[in-house]
Design a protein around this motif. Structure first.
Motif, PDB file in Angstrom:
ATOM      1  N   LEU A  73      -8.901-115.293-111.970  1.00  0.00           N
ATOM      2  CA  LEU A  73      -8.675-115.637-110.595  1.00  0.00           C
ATOM      3  C   LEU A  73      -9.381-116.138-109.753  1.00  0.00           C
ATOM      4  O   LEU A  73     -11.089-115.297-109.258  1.00  0.00           O
ATOM      5  CB  LEU A  73      -7.950-114.470-110.533  1.00  0.00           C
ATOM      6  N   GLU A  74      -9.156-117.154-108.739  1.00  0.00           N
ATOM      7  CA  GLU A  74     -10.035-117.029-107.066  1.00  0.00           C
ATOM      8  C   GLU A  74     -10.475-115.545-106.567  1.00  0.00           C
ATOM      9  O   GLU A  74     -11.610-115.225-106.086  1.00  0.00           O
ATOM     10  CB  GLU A  74      -8.891-117.916-106.454  1.00  0.00           C
ATOM     11  N   GLN A  75      -9.387-114.996-106.398  1.00  0.00           N
ATOM     12  CA  GLN A  75      -9.456-113.462-105.452  1.00  0.00           C
ATOM     13  C   GLN A  75     -10.820-112.717-106.476  1.00  0.00           C
ATOM     14  O   GLN A  75      -9.771-112.125-107.469  1.00  0.00           O
ATOM     15  CB  GLN A  75      -7.837-113.228-104.458  1.00  0.00           C
ATOM     16  N   PRO A  76     -11.520-112.146-105.561  1.00  0.00           N
ATOM     17  CA  PRO A  76     -11.581-110.222-106.883  1.00  0.00           C
ATOM     18  C   PRO A  76     -10.821-109.836-106.853  1.00  0.00           C
ATOM     19  O   PRO A  76      -9.489-109.268-105.926  1.00  0.00           O
ATOM     20  CB  PRO A  76     -13.358-110.062-105.858  1.00  0.00           C
ATOM     21  N   VAL A  77     -11.158-108.353-107.993  1.00  0.00           N
ATOM     22  CA  VAL A  77     -10.097-107.907-108.501  1.00  0.00           C
ATOM     23  C   VAL A  77     -10.624-106.878-107.357  1.00  0.00           C
ATOM     24  O   VAL A  77     -11.432-106.514-106.502  1.00  0.00           O
ATOM     25  CB  VAL A  77     -10.469-107.639-109.329  1.00  0.00           C
ATOM     26  N   ARG A  78      -9.468-106.179-106.773  1.00  0.00           N
ATOM     27  CA  ARG A  78      -9.970-105.154-105.783  1.00  0.00           C
ATOM     28  C   ARG A  78      -8.730-103.884-106.683  1.00  0.00           C
ATOM     29  O   ARG A  78      -8.437-103.452-108.000  1.00  0.00           O
ATOM     30  CB  ARG A  78      -8.483-105.142-104.379  1.00  0.00           C
ATOM     31  N   THR A  79      -9.664-102.593-105.819  1.00  0.00           N
ATOM     32  CA  THR A  79      -9.327-100.946-106.867  1.00  0.00           C
ATOM     33  C   THR A  79      -8.711-100.302-105.815  1.00  0.00           C
ATOM     34  O   THR A  79      -8.737 -99.846-104.798  1.00  0.00           O
ATOM     35  CB  THR A  79     -10.779-100.376-107.115  1.00  0.00           C
ATOM     36  N   THR A  80      -7.386 -99.619-106.346  1.00  0.00           N
ATOM     37  CA  THR A  80      -6.535 -98.693-105.362  1.00  0.00           C
ATOM     38  C   THR A  80      -6.768 -97.121-106.672  1.00  0.00           C
ATOM     39  O   THR A  80      -6.754 -96.935-107.841  1.00  0.00           O
ATOM     40  CB  THR A  80      -5.215 -98.954-105.565  1.00  0.00           C
ATOM     41  N   ALA A  81      -7.622 -96.197-105.981  1.00  0.00           N
ATOM     42  CA  ALA A  81      -7.704 -95.124-106.851  1.00  0.00           C
ATOM     43  C   ALA A  81      -6.359 -93.773-106.237  1.00  0.00           C
ATOM     44  O   ALA A  81      -6.415 -93.845-104.964  1.00  0.00           O
ATOM     45  CB  ALA A  81      -9.231 -94.615-106.639  1.00  0.00           C
ATOM     46  N   ILE A  82      -5.686 -93.962-106.590  1.00  0.00           N
ATOM     47  CA  ILE A  82      -4.618 -92.681-106.852  1.00  0.00           C
ATOM     48  C   ILE A  82      -5.213 -90.891-106.726  1.00  0.00           C
ATOM     49  O   ILE A  82      -5.109 -90.933-107.571  1.00  0.00           O
ATOM     50  CB  ILE A  82      -2.768 -92.895-107.528  1.00  0.00           C
ATOM     51  N   VAL A  83      -5.076 -90.574-105.628  1.00  0.00           N
ATOM     52  CA  VAL A  83      -6.192 -89.553-105.774  1.00  0.00           C
ATOM     53  C   VAL A  83      -5.572 -87.791-106.381  1.00  0.00           C
ATOM     54  O   VAL A  83      -5.155 -88.426-104.004  1.00  0.00           O
ATOM     55  CB  VAL A  83      -7.456 -89.104-104.447  1.00  0.00           C
ATOM     56  N   PRO A  84      -5.501 -87.335-106.490  1.00  0.00           N
ATOM     57  CA  PRO A  84      -4.658 -85.624-106.188  1.00  0.00           C
ATOM     58  C   PRO A  84      -5.269 -84.193-105.252  1.00  0.00           C
ATOM     59  O   PRO A  84      -6.523 -85.157-105.498  1.00  0.00           O
ATOM     60  CB  PRO A  84      -4.468 -86.099-107.974  1.00  0.00           C
ATOM     61  N   LEU A  85      -4.637 -84.074-104.629  1.00  0.00           N
ATOM     62  CA  LEU A  85      -5.682 -83.146-103.391  1.00  0.00           C
ATOM     63  C   LEU A  85      -4.652 -82.692-102.533  1.00  0.00           C
ATOM     64  O   LEU A  85      -3.733 -82.643-102.830  1.00  0.00           O
ATOM     65  CB  LEU A  85      -6.679 -83.991-102.029  1.00  0.00           C
ATOM     66  N   VAL A  93      -5.159 -93.732-102.332  1.00  0.00           N
ATOM     67  CA  VAL A  93      -3.658 -92.949-102.493  1.00  0.00           C
ATOM     68  C   VAL A  93      -3.579 -91.691-102.716  1.00  0.00           C
ATOM     69  O   VAL A  93      -3.860 -90.878-103.120  1.00  0.00           O
ATOM     70  CB  VAL A  93      -3.138 -93.522-103.400  1.00  0.00           C
ATOM     71  N   LEU A  94      -3.132 -91.216-101.056  1.00  0.00           N
ATOM     72  CA  LEU A  94      -3.198 -89.476-101.136  1.00  0.00           C
ATOM     73  C   LEU A  94      -2.365 -89.476-101.855  1.00  0.00           C
ATOM     74  O   LEU A  94      -0.726 -89.194-101.208  1.00  0.00           O
ATOM     75  CB  LEU A  94      -3.104 -88.805 -99.775  1.00  0.00           C
ATOM     76  N   ASN A  95      -2.695 -87.592-103.074  1.00  0.00           N
ATOM     77  CA  ASN A  95      -2.077 -87.513-103.808  1.00  0.00           C
ATOM     78  C   ASN A  95      -1.378 -85.969-103.913  1.00  0.00           C
ATOM     79  O   ASN A  95      -2.385 -86.006-104.178  1.00  0.00           O
ATOM     80  CB  ASN A  95      -1.947 -88.360-104.604  1.00  0.00           C
ATOM     81  N   THR A  96      -0.051 -85.971-103.247  1.00  0.00           N
ATOM     82  CA  THR A  96       0.104 -84.476-102.703  1.00  0.00           C
ATOM     83  C   THR A  96       1.855 -84.013-103.514  1.00  0.00           C
ATOM     84  O   THR A  96       1.816 -82.682-102.997  1.00  0.00           O
ATOM     85  CB  THR A  96       0.571 -83.945-100.987  1.00  0.00           C
ATOM     86  N   ILE A  97       1.344 -84.234-104.368  1.00  0.00           N
ATOM     87  CA  ILE A  97       2.202 -84.011-105.134  1.00  0.00           C
ATOM     88  C   ILE A  97       2.615 -82.631-105.729  1.00  0.00           C
ATOM     89  O   ILE A  97       3.417 -81.800-105.944  1.00  0.00           O
ATOM     90  CB  ILE A  97       2.287 -84.933-106.929  1.00  0.00           C
ATOM     91  N   GLY A  98       1.312 -81.668-106.328  1.00  0.00           N
ATOM     92  CA  GLY A  98       1.174 -80.768-106.262  1.00  0.00           C
ATOM     93  C   GLY A  98       2.021 -79.243-105.042  1.00  0.00           C
ATOM     94  O   GLY A  98       2.564 -78.451-106.008  1.00  0.00           O
ATOM     95  N   VAL A  99       1.015 -79.927-103.601  1.00  0.00           N
ATOM     96  CA  VAL A  99       1.561 -79.159-102.933  1.00  0.00           C
ATOM     97  C   VAL A  99       3.270 -78.868-102.840  1.00  0.00           C
ATOM     98  O   VAL A  99       3.333 -78.157-102.310  1.00  0.00           O
ATOM     99  CB  VAL A  99       0.842 -79.692-101.964  1.00  0.00           C
ATOM    100  N   ALA A 100       3.840 -80.267-102.558  1.00  0.00           N
ATOM    101  CA  ALA A 100       5.499 -80.408-102.561  1.00  0.00           C
ATOM    102  C   ALA A 100       5.774 -80.043-103.831  1.00  0.00           C
ATOM    103  O   ALA A 100       7.104 -79.032-103.141  1.00  0.00           O
ATOM    104  CB  ALA A 100       5.539 -82.057-102.561  1.00  0.00           C
ATOM    105  N   GLN A 101       5.630 -79.755-105.043  1.00  0.00           N
ATOM    106  CA  GLN A 101       6.068 -79.030-105.761  1.00  0.00           C
ATOM    107  C   GLN A 101       6.261 -77.580-105.258  1.00  0.00           C
ATOM    108  O   GLN A 101       7.106 -76.567-106.298  1.00  0.00           O
ATOM    109  CB  GLN A 101       5.438 -79.412-107.267  1.00  0.00           C
ATOM    110  N   VAL A 102       5.524 -76.797-105.514  1.00  0.00           N
ATOM    111  CA  VAL A 102       4.605 -75.329-105.318  1.00  0.00           C
ATOM    112  C   VAL A 102       5.205 -74.914-103.982  1.00  0.00           C
ATOM    113  O   VAL A 102       4.782 -74.328-104.147  1.00  0.00           O
ATOM    114  CB  VAL A 102       3.332 -75.436-105.188  1.00  0.00           C
TER     115      VAL A 102
END
Length: 327
Positions: free
Chosen positions: A199-211, A290-299
């Motif tokens: 592809l013409e445009q470079p690939v971009r990176t998204t990191a989903i990070v638990p915190l 991507v800020l991942n707060t799944i653990g906080v929501a569950q607990v």
């Protein structure tokens, strides 16, 4: 590097998503991301939010390929772009072998080949092109009805170097989950950038990070296990974590949770400490965290998760807790 928000709940009704969509609408967060849900379809939820007037950029990371044909996947992603009036990132992955077998009767014998065909078809369709693919797993000769729409980027879920290289060839985005910045910098990002880019445009990176923000009433082990306990028991995640230098067991137990924290795959500390660790992802070549707060929501509940997100995103814009429905 941009920040986005992961919806940290799996709602059976759409209303719980409003608070987190408001965070995107009223703070500097770039996008509201959703993982694969087996309760309320993420695309339907995005459409509902748009219908009540909350129209924000959406990301889906990652949708599991056995759930829908590539034509349906392209149709749904563009539908969300049309309904929201914003760009969409549509990420896909083969999913666990057991999930493939349950839905397809047998797993993909060549998951990289299946992902290549799937991403190629979806990207052609959302780009307004004719998708003419006769593949080993997916064959399509079709196009979407032409309509002006915001951009839909196609991503692949990336855990290991071979999928990283494939994303570097054929995807707009590489989407990682539960991986430390050092592994991205040393292994995955170089694999993407070293690929034979189609592809013409470079690939971009998204990191989903638990915190999670450290607070007196919190147990970091419980938060990690609530966030990613199932992932720690999955063979493909165990393999990826070992490649990232973590000596995880096959159990996904408290010791494994500690190893994930020690490696920086789960961030826990003050807001300032979390920002310092997040900066490592930017230095590794990540374009979006991507800020991942799944653990906080569950607990501790969804409001506690939203409060963490509001603190991490900062209050420079003057947004208050009441603006996003926290009071």
């Amino acid at each position: 590097m941009k920040y986005s928000v992961l919806l940290p709940v799996v709602p059976a009704r759409p209303e719980p998503a409003v608070m987190f969509a408001n965070l995107v609408q009223w703070t500097a967060a770039e996008r509201l991301w959703q993982g694969q849900s087996l309760v309320l379809d993420p695309h339907h939820l995005a459409q509902w939010l748009a219908g009540i007037g909350i129209r924000v950029p959406m990301g889906f990371g990652v949708s599991l390929m056995p759930m829908r044909s590539p034509y349906q996947a392209a149709f749904e992603a563009r539908s969300v772009a049309l309904a929201t009036g914003h760009s969409v990132v549509a990420g896909f992955g083969p999913g666990p072998v057991s999930f493939q077998s349950a839905l397809l009767g047998r797993p993909y014998a060549r998951p990289l080949r299946a992902a290549r065909e799937y991403a190629t078809i979806v990207r052609a369709l959302v780009s307004g092109e004719d998708a003419m693919v006769e593949g080993e797993y997916f064959s399509v000769a079709a196009r979407l009805l032409p309509r002006p729409a915001p951009q839909v980027e196609v991503g692949l879920g990336v855990l290991r170097p071979k999928m990283a290289a494939l994303a570097g060839e054929v995807a707009d985005r590489a989407i990682t989950w539960l991986l430390p910045a050092g592994y991205l910098a040393e292994t995955l990002v170089p694999a993407m950038r070293g690929a034979d880019r189609k592809l013409e445009q470079p690939v971009r990176t998204t990191a989903i990070v638990p915190l999670a923000v450290a607070r007196p009433d919190r147990d970091v082990t419980a938060l990690v296990q609530a966030t990613c306990g199932n992932h720690l028991q999955a063979p493909h995640y165990q393999d990826a974590l070992r490649k990232a230098g973590m000596a995880v067991s096959d159990q996904g137990d408290a010791q494994d949770a500690g190893r994930v924290v020690d490696a920086g795959a789960f961030l826990y500390g003050t807001v300032e400490q979390i920002h310092e660790r997040l900066a490592e992802f930017g230095a590794a070549g990540v374009d979006e965290v991507v800020l991942n707060t799944i653990g906080v929501a569950q607990v501790h509940g969804p409001k506690a998760a939203a409060q963490d997100l509001l603190q991490i995103l900062g209050s420079a814009s003057g947004v208050s807790a009441s603006d996003v429905g926290l009071t």
